[in-house]
Write a protein that holds these residues in place. Structure first.
Motif, mmCIF file in Angstrom:
data_model
loop_
_atom_site.group_PDB
_atom_site.id
_atom_site.type_symbol
_atom_site.label_atom_id
_atom_site.label_comp_id
_atom_site.label_asym_id
_atom_site.label_seq_id
_atom_site.Cartn_x
_atom_site.Cartn_y
_atom_site.Cartn_z
ATOM 1 N N GLY A 134 10.587 19.971 7.301
ATOM 2 C CA GLY A 134 11.207 19.692 6.003
ATOM 3 C C GLY A 134 11.619 18.249 5.812
ATOM 4 O O GLY A 134 12.140 17.886 4.754
ATOM 5 N N GLY A 135 11.393 17.403 6.830
ATOM 6 C CA GLY A 135 11.745 15.993 6.716
ATOM 7 C C GLY A 135 10.919 15.288 5.651
ATOM 8 O O GLY A 135 9.895 15.807 5.191
ATOM 9 N N ARG A 136 11.377 14.098 5.271
ATOM 10 C CA ARG A 136 10.734 13.392 4.151
ATOM 11 C C ARG A 136 10.284 11.986 4.514
ATOM 12 O O ARG A 136 10.953 11.287 5.282
ATOM 13 C CB ARG A 136 11.696 13.302 2.966
ATOM 14 N N LEU A 137 9.186 11.599 3.890
ATOM 15 C CA LEU A 137 8.691 10.234 3.892
ATOM 16 C C LEU A 137 8.924 9.715 2.478
ATOM 17 O O LEU A 137 8.366 10.253 1.515
ATOM 18 C CB LEU A 137 7.204 10.202 4.244
ATOM 19 N N VAL A 138 9.770 8.692 2.358
ATOM 20 C CA VAL A 138 10.165 8.180 1.043
ATOM 21 C C VAL A 138 10.002 6.674 1.028
ATOM 22 O O VAL A 138 10.348 5.990 1.997
ATOM 23 C CB VAL A 138 11.634 8.557 0.729
ATOM 24 N N GLY A 139 9.480 6.162 -0.078
ATOM 25 C CA GLY A 139 9.393 4.711 -0.191
ATOM 26 C C GLY A 139 8.384 4.272 -1.222
ATOM 27 O O GLY A 139 8.120 4.973 -2.197
ATOM 28 N N LEU A 140 7.833 3.095 -0.981
ATOM 29 C CA LEU A 140 6.957 2.438 -1.951
ATOM 30 C C LEU A 140 5.628 2.075 -1.323
ATOM 31 O O LEU A 140 5.573 1.622 -0.179
ATOM 32 C CB LEU A 140 7.647 1.165 -2.469
ATOM 33 N N LEU A 141 4.561 2.265 -2.096
ATOM 34 C CA LEU A 141 3.219 1.855 -1.699
ATOM 35 C C LEU A 141 2.643 0.988 -2.810
ATOM 36 O O LEU A 141 2.845 1.288 -3.996
ATOM 37 C CB LEU A 141 2.311 3.076 -1.507
ATOM 38 N N PHE A 142 1.932 -0.053 -2.459
ATOM 39 C CA PHE A 142 1.281 -0.873 -3.483
ATOM 40 C C PHE A 142 0.157 -0.081 -4.139
ATOM 41 O O PHE A 142 -0.703 0.477 -3.461
ATOM 42 C CB PHE A 142 0.727 -2.166 -2.880
ATOM 43 N N ASP A 143 0.178 -0.020 -5.465
ATOM 44 C CA ASP A 143 -0.856 0.636 -6.257
ATOM 45 C C ASP A 143 -1.613 -0.464 -6.991
ATOM 46 O O ASP A 143 -1.548 -0.584 -8.217
ATOM 47 C CB ASP A 143 -0.210 1.625 -7.227
ATOM 48 N N THR A 144 -2.289 -1.292 -6.209
ATOM 49 C CA THR A 144 -2.974 -2.458 -6.765
ATOM 50 C C THR A 144 -3.936 -2.983 -5.715
ATOM 51 O O THR A 144 -3.856 -2.602 -4.544
ATOM 52 C CB THR A 144 -1.951 -3.555 -7.155
ATOM 53 N N THR A 145 -4.826 -3.853 -6.139
ATOM 54 C CA THR A 145 -5.665 -4.568 -5.182
ATOM 55 C C THR A 145 -5.210 -6.018 -5.179
ATOM 56 O O THR A 145 -4.632 -6.502 -6.150
ATOM 57 C CB THR A 145 -7.158 -4.484 -5.563
ATOM 58 N N PHE A 146 -5.457 -6.688 -4.078
ATOM 59 C CA PHE A 146 -5.072 -8.094 -3.941
ATOM 60 C C PHE A 146 -6.332 -8.953 -3.874
ATOM 61 O O PHE A 146 -7.348 -8.526 -3.328
ATOM 62 C CB PHE A 146 -4.213 -8.303 -2.687
ATOM 63 N N PHE A 173 5.331 11.305 -6.644
ATOM 64 C CA PHE A 173 4.215 10.425 -6.273
ATOM 65 C C PHE A 173 3.725 9.764 -7.553
ATOM 66 O O PHE A 173 2.697 10.124 -8.098
ATOM 67 C CB PHE A 173 3.115 11.273 -5.616
ATOM 68 N N GLU A 174 4.524 8.824 -8.047
ATOM 69 C CA GLU A 174 4.242 8.222 -9.361
ATOM 70 C C GLU A 174 4.580 6.741 -9.357
ATOM 71 O O GLU A 174 5.327 6.267 -8.507
ATOM 72 C CB GLU A 174 5.070 8.921 -10.444
ATOM 73 N N PHE A 189 6.220 5.074 -6.226
ATOM 74 C CA PHE A 189 7.369 5.580 -5.468
ATOM 75 C C PHE A 189 6.959 6.947 -4.952
ATOM 76 O O PHE A 189 6.500 7.804 -5.702
ATOM 77 C CB PHE A 189 8.625 5.711 -6.341
ATOM 78 N N ILE A 190 7.108 7.139 -3.628
ATOM 79 C CA ILE A 190 6.705 8.397 -3.025
ATOM 80 C C ILE A 190 7.900 9.099 -2.390
ATOM 81 O O ILE A 190 8.771 8.460 -1.814
ATOM 82 C CB ILE A 190 5.578 8.212 -1.985
ATOM 83 N N ASN A 191 7.935 10.397 -2.555
ATOM 84 C CA ASN A 191 8.899 11.261 -1.887
ATOM 85 C C ASN A 191 8.081 12.467 -1.437
ATOM 86 O O ASN A 191 7.727 13.334 -2.230
ATOM 87 C CB ASN A 191 10.021 11.662 -2.853
ATOM 88 N N LEU A 192 7.718 12.458 -0.153
ATOM 89 C CA LEU A 192 6.825 13.465 0.409
ATOM 90 C C LEU A 192 7.574 14.288 1.447
ATOM 91 O O LEU A 192 8.232 13.729 2.317
ATOM 92 C CB LEU A 192 5.610 12.791 1.058
ATOM 93 N N GLN A 193 7.477 15.598 1.334
ATOM 94 C CA GLN A 193 8.184 16.481 2.271
ATOM 95 C C GLN A 193 7.183 17.115 3.233
ATOM 96 O O GLN A 193 6.135 17.635 2.816
ATOM 97 C CB GLN A 193 8.933 17.582 1.519
ATOM 98 N N LYS A 194 7.506 17.034 4.504
ATOM 99 C CA LYS A 194 6.633 17.608 5.528
ATOM 100 C C LYS A 194 6.420 19.095 5.278
ATOM 101 O O LYS A 194 7.363 19.840 5.030
ATOM 102 C CB LYS A 194 7.256 17.387 6.916
ATOM 103 N N LYS A 195 5.170 19.513 5.344
ATOM 104 C CA LYS A 195 4.829 20.920 5.124
ATOM 105 C C LYS A 195 5.320 21.773 6.288
ATOM 106 O O LYS A 195 5.366 21.313 7.425
ATOM 107 C CB LYS A 195 3.312 21.082 5.006
#
Length: 195
Positions: A134-146, A173-174, A189-195
């Motif tokens: 039930g733990g979570r991975l939360v944070g930010l990912l770049f949604d772009t190319t460099f 996940f938006e 911004f991601i908030n993912l909960q372990k299955k």
């Protein structure tokens, strides 16, 4: 010759002040998320922590089980000088893939984009391995190319989804609505909960 993004590479980046990703403080999306957390006993990991402004913010708010990990000693030393009462045994000079859990929360802030993209599937798997049920991975990912060769390495929501779907339930996940100005419109911004 292919560049290796190893401890020596990152140490040199810090020592030569080539740290363009460093915002010199916690970013708004993470601050707003942390402000909603009630359980001060959460066991939190911030991998590839850099100067770890997120850990400083959490620790100053009373979260005592915060662990920061980096392969380069310089950012951990910077953090230890800045936050002198932070427990030294929670500063982990370690490769992410060698860490052991469990943690309740993993905070992602410019670590995923610093990894060689070939490691993205392994990153997702390792995050799931490190998290308690039930733990979570939360944070930010770049949604772009460099336009330049990374790091940072960009990507897209569609690409990222395939790495995380086997291990996580997608709570959020938006596109981040409250990114800092230079990253506006270019972060998920991601908030993912372990299955």
């Amino acid at each position: 010759m292919k560049q290796e993004f190893n401890a020596a590479y990152w140490q040199e980046r810090y020592l030569s002040n080539q740290t363009g990703w460093d915002t010199n403080g916690i970013t708004t999306p993470l601050k707003d998320y942390f402000d909603q957390l009630k359980d001060k006993d959460l066991r939190i990991l911030i991998p590839g922590c850099g100067n770890a402004y997120e850990a400083e913010y959490l620790f100053n708010k009373g979260f005592t089980n915060v662990f920061v990990a980096d392969v380069a000693p310089a950012p951990l030393e910077n953090f230890a000088r800045r936050v002198q009462n932070f427990p030294k045994d929670q500063l982990l000079l370690q490769n992410f893939f060698d860490l052991q859990g469990p943690y309740d929360l993993i905070v992602e802030q410019t670590f995923f984009c610093a990894l060689n993209p070939e490691l993205r599937a392994a990153y997702s798997r390792k995050c799931a391995e490190l998290l308690a049920p039930g733990g979570r991975l939360v944070g930010l990912l770049f949604d772009t190319t460099f336009e330049h060769d990374g790091p940072p390495f960009g990507g897209s929501a569609e690409e990222y989804r395939q790495y995380f779907e086997p291990y996580f339930r997608f709570v959020h996940f938006e596109r981040a609505y409250n990114s800092i100005a230079p990253r506006q419109g270019r972060e998920l911004f991601i908030n993912l909960q372990k299955k």
